[in-house]
Motif scaffolding. Sequence first.
Motif: not given
Length: 80
Positions: A3-10
């Motif tokens: 999931v961390s490969d495609i998620m946005i952080s903001n």
Amino acid sequence: MKVSDIMISNVLSLSIDDTVAKAFSLMIDNSINQIPIVEDGKCVGMIFAKQFLAANLQPSSKLKSFIVKTPTLRPEDSIE
């Protein structure tokens, strides 16, 4: 892939005590159709623009009445 490969952080989010007017304004200003609702640092669900368009709501209505429970994933979860 995680999931961390495609998620946005903001991520934009609101609280259960925010209003329909604030949510709808945030959606329009950011061209989005859903917003996560966060309480005590945890996601409790989502609200969706279609909910507001389908109902006769008061702008001052609190979001807690419109939260849809949705599954959540952690950054380390596999996409598969």
